[in-house]
Design a protein around this motif. Structure first.
Motif, PDB file in Angstrom:
ATOM      1  N   HIS A 190       0.143   2.789 -11.157  1.00 34.12           N
ATOM      2  CA  HIS A 190       0.060   3.681  -9.997  1.00 34.12           C
ATOM      3  C   HIS A 190      -0.291   2.890  -8.733  1.00 34.12           C
ATOM      4  O   HIS A 190      -1.444   2.606  -8.451  1.00 34.12           O
ATOM      5  N   MET A 191       0.763   2.559  -7.977  1.00 34.57           N
ATOM      6  CA  MET A 191       0.612   1.817  -6.723  1.00 34.57           C
ATOM      7  C   MET A 191       0.740   2.705  -5.497  1.00 34.57           C
ATOM      8  O   MET A 191       0.253   2.360  -4.420  1.00 34.57           O
ATOM      9  N   ALA A 192       1.432   3.846  -5.621  1.00 36.02           N
ATOM     10  CA  ALA A 192       1.766   4.666  -4.464  1.00 36.02           C
ATOM     11  C   ALA A 192       0.515   5.202  -3.773  1.00 36.02           C
ATOM     12  O   ALA A 192      -0.461   5.575  -4.430  1.00 36.02           O
ATOM     13  N   GLY A 193       0.577   5.248  -2.461  1.00 33.95           N
ATOM     14  CA  GLY A 193      -0.537   5.776  -1.686  1.00 33.95           C
ATOM     15  C   GLY A 193      -0.441   5.319  -0.249  1.00 33.95           C
ATOM     16  O   GLY A 193       0.422   4.508   0.108  1.00 33.95           O
ATOM     17  N   ILE A 194      -1.306   5.870   0.575  1.00 34.24           N
ATOM     18  CA  ILE A 194      -1.433   5.399   1.955  1.00 34.24           C
ATOM     19  C   ILE A 194      -2.431   4.256   1.929  1.00 34.24           C
ATOM     20  O   ILE A 194      -3.585   4.435   1.542  1.00 34.24           O
ATOM     21  N   VAL A 195      -1.980   3.074   2.342  1.00 36.64           N
ATOM     22  CA  VAL A 195      -2.748   1.848   2.119  1.00 36.64           C
ATOM     23  C   VAL A 195      -3.261   1.262   3.424  1.00 36.64           C
ATOM     24  O   VAL A 195      -2.493   1.081   4.376  1.00 36.64           O
ATOM     25  N   GLY A 196      -4.554   0.965   3.448  1.00 41.89           N
ATOM     26  CA  GLY A 196      -5.162   0.292   4.593  1.00 41.89           C
ATOM     27  C   GLY A 196      -5.969   1.242   5.466  1.00 41.89           C
ATOM     28  O   GLY A 196      -5.656   2.429   5.574  1.00 41.89           O
ATOM     29  N   ASP A 197      -7.008   0.715   6.094  1.00 43.19           N
ATOM     30  CA  ASP A 197      -7.880   1.528   6.937  1.00 43.19           C
ATOM     31  C   ASP A 197      -7.141   2.192   8.099  1.00 43.19           C
ATOM     32  O   ASP A 197      -7.276   3.396   8.315  1.00 43.19           O
ATOM     33  N   PRO A 198      -6.341   1.446   8.878  1.00 38.13           N
ATOM     34  CA  PRO A 198      -5.656   2.078  10.012  1.00 38.13           C
ATOM     35  C   PRO A 198      -4.675   3.166   9.575  1.00 38.13           C
ATOM     36  O   PRO A 198      -4.605   4.235  10.187  1.00 38.13           O
TER      37      PRO A 198
END
Length: 330
Positions: A74-82
């Protein structure tokens, strides 16, 4: 194994797909293709590969993608602080609520293994010499908070007396990734400094004393495959930091490495820094239990990015496709 990779067209995901195929696995990708599907181009005609466009927030997309699968990465997602700050409701839906659904669908489809992409950002800011998997978590961003919530959801729903699940679940807390990928990102510190050095001759370092644990994108991908192929008893409901003890660097050192690799570029120190995270992380656990080690250095990453930019005549590093935070997440 028959493996589903969510987010398989992403920065790390396409490397995971490549290694899984090389190792003889059957691979299906579920991805929204928000950043396109060019990263999967080399695999489109592979007889053990297929890709499906879909949204992990939609149970029907997850269910279709998990049909006849043995394992899920499971890699999918919104990635990163900004990127997570663009739309906080979307971040909660994609990074947390979708995880709940994903685990339930895994149970329905008798998925045997689930490997989850988390982050060393969960450690936040710490003055300790080295943080390990049992250290206190101090998230400083919505991104880190969402990863902690998802970690808890997965373990609570797949382990313990109140669940009948037989899923072998593992969390990988990734260091700060760097290096070239078919879906390139220039919103990561090594990559961004390299791009600025190549195109502007300028290497701006904000603060500089803060530490980051760094790991090459291909090494990170290899860690997922290593965990997937490891004996279940070694990885069942375990957390592993993914990186290299020798790549715990202060940002000012990263700037100096880029300067050494890119002729005519110079480091410029800027006192103000917006990111308060600083942490050094131990990677002893994954080294000792899985005999896994990172193979690539920052110098390797800088050189490959520099070469790619020159060969492909990349003249702009702020294009939307290169930066997660430039996209509207709905």
């Amino acid at each position: 194994m028959r493996v589903l990779v969510t987010g398989g067209a992403g920065y790390i995901g396409n490397y995971i797909v490549e290694e899984l195929l090389d190792n003889g696995h059957d691979v299906r990708v579920l991805d929204s293709f928000l950043f396109g599907d060019d990263a999967l181009a080399p695999f489109r005609n592979h007889d053990r590969f297929e890709a499906s466009e879909g949204d992990i927030r939609h149970i029907e997309d997850l269910s279709y993608a998990m049909e006849d699968r043995d394992a899920v990465i499971h890699m999918a997602g919104i990635v990163g602080d900004p990127a997570c700050g663009v739309n906080e409701q979307a971040t909660q839906a994609v990074n947390v609520e979708a995880t709940k659904t994903l685990v339930e669908v895994c149970k329905l489809h008798d998925i045997e293994r689930l490997v989850f992409a988390s982050t060393c950002s969960v450690y936040g800011a710490s003055e300790l010499m080295e943080l390990n998997e049992g250290s206190f978590l101090n998230p400083l961003s919505l991104y880190a908070e969402s990863k902690i919530e998802s970690e808890d959801i997965i373990f609570h729903q797949t382990h313990g007396e109140f669940t009948d699940s037989d899923i072998t679940a593992t969390h990988l807390r990734l260091g700060t990734i760097f290096g070239w990928s078919r879906r390139m990102r220039f919103d990561l510190v090594v990559n961004l400094l390299t791009a600025k050095a190549v195109l502007e001759g300028d290497i701006p370092v904000y603060g500089g004393d803060q530490y980051r644990p760094l790991v090459h994108v291909a090494d990170a991908a290899n860690a997922f495959v290593t965990v997937l192929e490891a004996p279940k008893e070694k990885v069942d409901h375990q957390i592993f930091n993914v990186g290299d003890n020798d790549l715990n660097y202060q940002i000012k050192k990263v700037g100096k490495i880029v300067e050494d690799q890119v002729p005519d570029a110079e480091v410029r120190f800027v006192e103000h820094k917006e990111d308060e995270r600083t942490y050094r992380v131990s990677f002893d656990k994954i080294n000792y239990i899985l005999d896994w080690e990172a193979e690539r250095t920052i110098e390797d990453g800088v050189e490959e990015i520099k070469t790619w930019m020159e060969e492909e005549d990349i003249t702009e590093y702020e294009q939307d496709v290169f930066r997660n935070s430039n996209y509207p997440y709905m």
